[in-house]
Design a protein around this motif. Structure first.
Motif, PDB file in Angstrom:
ATOM      1  N   HIS A  72       2.315  58.554  84.075  1.00  0.00           N
ATOM      2  CA  HIS A  72       3.121  58.184  82.904  1.00  0.00           C
ATOM      3  C   HIS A  72       2.643  58.945  81.664  1.00  0.00           C
ATOM      4  O   HIS A  72       3.464  59.452  80.878  1.00  0.00           O
ATOM      5  CB  HIS A  72       3.028  56.678  82.680  1.00  0.00           C
ATOM      6  CG  HIS A  72       3.800  56.197  81.496  1.00  0.00           C
ATOM      7  ND1 HIS A  72       5.147  56.445  81.320  1.00  0.00           N
ATOM      8  CD2 HIS A  72       3.414  55.492  80.394  1.00  0.00           C
ATOM      9  CE1 HIS A  72       5.554  55.911  80.193  1.00  0.00           C
ATOM     10  NE2 HIS A  72       4.529  55.329  79.606  1.00  0.00           N
ATOM     11  N   ASN A  73       1.349  59.045  81.481  1.00  0.00           N
ATOM     12  CA  ASN A  73       0.825  59.765  80.319  1.00  0.00           C
ATOM     13  C   ASN A  73       1.082  61.267  80.410  1.00  0.00           C
ATOM     14  O   ASN A  73       1.303  61.924  79.391  1.00  0.00           O
ATOM     15  CB  ASN A  73      -0.669  59.469  80.148  1.00  0.00           C
ATOM     16  CG  ASN A  73      -0.916  58.153  79.451  1.00  0.00           C
ATOM     17  OD1 ASN A  73      -0.979  58.079  78.230  1.00  0.00           O
ATOM     18  ND2 ASN A  73      -1.047  57.085  80.225  1.00  0.00           N
ATOM     19  N   PHE A  74       1.064  61.802  81.618  1.00  0.00           N
ATOM     20  CA  PHE A  74       1.461  63.198  81.815  1.00  0.00           C
ATOM     21  C   PHE A  74       2.876  63.420  81.301  1.00  0.00           C
ATOM     22  O   PHE A  74       3.161  64.387  80.579  1.00  0.00           O
ATOM     23  CB  PHE A  74       1.337  63.545  83.304  1.00  0.00           C
ATOM     24  CG  PHE A  74       2.363  64.513  83.833  1.00  0.00           C
ATOM     25  CD1 PHE A  74       2.287  65.861  83.539  1.00  0.00           C
ATOM     26  CD2 PHE A  74       3.406  64.065  84.635  1.00  0.00           C
ATOM     27  CE1 PHE A  74       3.241  66.751  84.033  1.00  0.00           C
ATOM     28  CE2 PHE A  74       4.358  64.942  85.137  1.00  0.00           C
ATOM     29  CZ  PHE A  74       4.278  66.297  84.826  1.00  0.00           C
ATOM     30  N   ASP A  79       6.860  65.160  77.230  1.00  0.00           N
ATOM     31  CA  ASP A  79       8.021  64.712  76.446  1.00  0.00           C
ATOM     32  C   ASP A  79       7.808  64.988  74.963  1.00  0.00           C
ATOM     33  O   ASP A  79       8.739  65.402  74.261  1.00  0.00           O
ATOM     34  CB  ASP A  79       8.251  63.204  76.637  1.00  0.00           C
ATOM     35  CG  ASP A  79       8.885  62.866  77.974  1.00  0.00           C
ATOM     36  OD1 ASP A  79       9.148  63.797  78.755  1.00  0.00           O
ATOM     37  OD2 ASP A  79       9.109  61.671  78.236  1.00  0.00           O
ATOM     38  N   ASP A  80       6.604  64.732  74.474  1.00  0.00           N
ATOM     39  CA  ASP A  80       6.307  64.960  73.059  1.00  0.00           C
ATOM     40  C   ASP A  80       6.491  66.430  72.679  1.00  0.00           C
ATOM     41  O   ASP A  80       6.974  66.740  71.582  1.00  0.00           O
ATOM     42  CB  ASP A  80       4.874  64.525  72.737  1.00  0.00           C
ATOM     43  CG  ASP A  80       4.706  63.013  72.691  1.00  0.00           C
ATOM     44  OD1 ASP A  80       5.725  62.304  72.565  1.00  0.00           O
ATOM     45  OD2 ASP A  80       3.551  62.544  72.768  1.00  0.00           O
ATOM     46  N   PRO A  86       5.755  64.482  66.261  1.00  0.00           N
ATOM     47  CA  PRO A  86       4.451  64.637  65.595  1.00  0.00           C
ATOM     48  C   PRO A  86       3.479  63.506  65.896  1.00  0.00           C
ATOM     49  O   PRO A  86       2.257  63.701  65.817  1.00  0.00           O
ATOM     50  CB  PRO A  86       4.813  64.650  64.111  1.00  0.00           C
ATOM     51  CG  PRO A  86       6.062  63.820  64.033  1.00  0.00           C
ATOM     52  CD  PRO A  86       6.810  64.062  65.322  1.00  0.00           C
ATOM     53  N   LEU A  87       4.018  62.316  66.212  1.00  0.00           N
ATOM     54  CA  LEU A  87       3.169  61.141  66.392  1.00  0.00           C
ATOM     55  C   LEU A  87       3.489  60.431  67.690  1.00  0.00           C
ATOM     56  O   LEU A  87       4.626  60.426  68.157  1.00  0.00           O
ATOM     57  CB  LEU A  87       3.345  60.158  65.233  1.00  0.00           C
ATOM     58  CG  LEU A  87       2.973  60.625  63.828  1.00  0.00           C
ATOM     59  CD1 LEU A  87       3.357  59.565  62.811  1.00  0.00           C
ATOM     60  CD2 LEU A  87       1.487  60.958  63.737  1.00  0.00           C
ATOM     61  N   VAL A  94      -0.669  65.485  71.172  1.00  0.00           N
ATOM     62  CA  VAL A  94      -1.649  66.480  71.618  1.00  0.00           C
ATOM     63  C   VAL A  94      -1.255  67.886  71.168  1.00  0.00           C
ATOM     64  O   VAL A  94      -2.107  68.664  70.731  1.00  0.00           O
ATOM     65  CB  VAL A  94      -1.815  66.435  73.156  1.00  0.00           C
ATOM     66  CG1 VAL A  94      -2.793  67.506  73.624  1.00  0.00           C
ATOM     67  CG2 VAL A  94      -2.310  65.063  73.595  1.00  0.00           C
ATOM     68  N   HIS A  95       0.026  68.216  71.248  1.00  0.00           N
ATOM     69  CA  HIS A  95       0.418  69.580  70.868  1.00  0.00           C
ATOM     70  C   HIS A  95       0.279  69.826  69.368  1.00  0.00           C
ATOM     71  O   HIS A  95       0.116  70.973  68.938  1.00  0.00           O
ATOM     72  CB  HIS A  95       1.856  69.879  71.334  1.00  0.00           C
ATOM     73  CG  HIS A  95       2.912  69.106  70.610  1.00  0.00           C
ATOM     74  ND1 HIS A  95       3.259  67.826  70.953  1.00  0.00           N
ATOM     75  CD2 HIS A  95       3.713  69.431  69.552  1.00  0.00           C
ATOM     76  CE1 HIS A  95       4.222  67.399  70.153  1.00  0.00           C
ATOM     77  NE2 HIS A  95       4.516  68.346  69.292  1.00  0.00           N
TER      78      HIS A  95
END
Length: 321
Positions: A72-74, A79-80, A86-87, A94-95
């Motif tokens: 899920h975190n991957f 997705d971000d 940004p948040l 991370v990016h």
């Protein structure tokens, strides 16, 4: 039987450890940073709850729960990047904190770690668990691609959006519950009901998310409403408004989406209310919640063992934040 809150605490105690080696901090520190942001842990905990419906929680269920949370975190990291967000949960993504290339790799090592946890489960369960996990992972990717495809289109049908939400959001919830049930010794009939429970609950969950983004109380929701409106996201509310609007209302809604005037959020919300999409969304959410609860009711387990899942479903769909 444990409540969701109790199992969430137990899972966090086990999960909040170092998942990656100390070597090459330029890669592994960003991954650890993102995991430290935390979250509701709904998917891994619902896996544990699925196991506990039928038996005491097995060691394999903890391995699968860890794999689910890492997967899920991957998806969230990637997705971000795609959303240029940004948040995440009030913290830098991370990016943004590092860079896009590092974020991509941090997500990649998370899914590697997820499969490492899956490799620890007993050989008896491994083939079926691996098949369902891989099928679900592929569907989540399909859902994300559809979500991006919809950004390039002026209109999306409710049926198309529902399909996208099912893939992007619901199937991981459903599969997590089914994998836990598998490990608890459940029969296939019960697994089917629990998968359907999770899938319908995921749709109701997304409906509530879309509703809160438009109509949520800022003090309870934690942010000003209208983020989806400003981003011109295709949501349940936007799709229904375009469908239910008069020609004049539809023309104005499309103008607002194109021109982004200062009063955009208030003007769009007024159209939503005039078209009664707020009432429509609540009714549709209740429909999918009822479908979910019916499948839980039809699961052949004594009612007292199903109570924690029922309470979780009601919380997720009736929450105000």
């Amino acid at each position: 039987m444990f409540s969701f809150e109790t199992l969430a605490k137990q899972f966090s105690d086990k999960f909040n450890t170092r998942h990656f080696p100390g070597t090459l901090p330029s890669l592994y520190q960003p991954a650890e940073y993102f995991l430290s942001i935390g979250g509701k842990r709904i998917r891994p905990v619902i896996c544990l709850m699925g196991n506990e419906l039928f038996d005491a929680i097995q060691p394999d269920a903890w391995h699968v729960a860890h794999a689910v949370e890492l997967f899920h975190n991957f998806t969230l990291i990637h997705d971000d990047i795609m959303d240029k967000a940004p948040l995440r949960r009030g913290m830098q993504t991370v990016h943004v904190k590092y860079n896009e290339s590092t974020a991509l790799l941090a997500g990649d090592v998370m899914i590697v770690a997820a499969y490492d946890y899956l490799s620890k489960i007993t050989p008896l369960h491994l083939p079926k668990i691996m098949h369902l996990f891989n099928k679900t992972a592929r569907e989540v990717c399909e859902g994300q691609q559809l979500d991006m495809d919809f950004e390039e289109r002026q209109e999306v049908t409710l049926e198309e959006y529902m399909h996208m939400v099912t893939l992007k959001t619901s199937v991981l919830l459903a599969a997590s519950l089914q994998m836990g049930a598998m490990l608890g010794g459940s029969g296939e009939g019960n697994q089917d009901h629990l998968y359907a429970f999770g899938k319908n609950l995921g749709i109701a969950f997304q409906l509530q998310d879309d509703y809160l983004d438009a109509f949520g109380d800022p003090e309870k929701f934690g942010k000003q409403p209208g983020g989806d409106i400003m981003a011109n996201k295709k949501t349940f509310l936007t799709i229904q408004a375009l469908e239910a609007a008069t020609p004049v209302q539809k023309k104005e809604l499309l103008r607002l989406m194109k021109e982004n005037p200062p009063d955009k959020v208030d003007s769009v919300l007024q159209i939503f209310k005039d078209c009664e999409v707020d009432v429509w969304a609540k009714n549709l959410k209740d429909k999918y919640l009822s479908l979910a609860l019916q499948h839980l009711e039809d699961t052949a387990v004594i009612s007292s063992r199903k109570q924690p899942l029922q309470e979780l479903a009601l919380f997720l769909v009736q929450r105000e934040h």
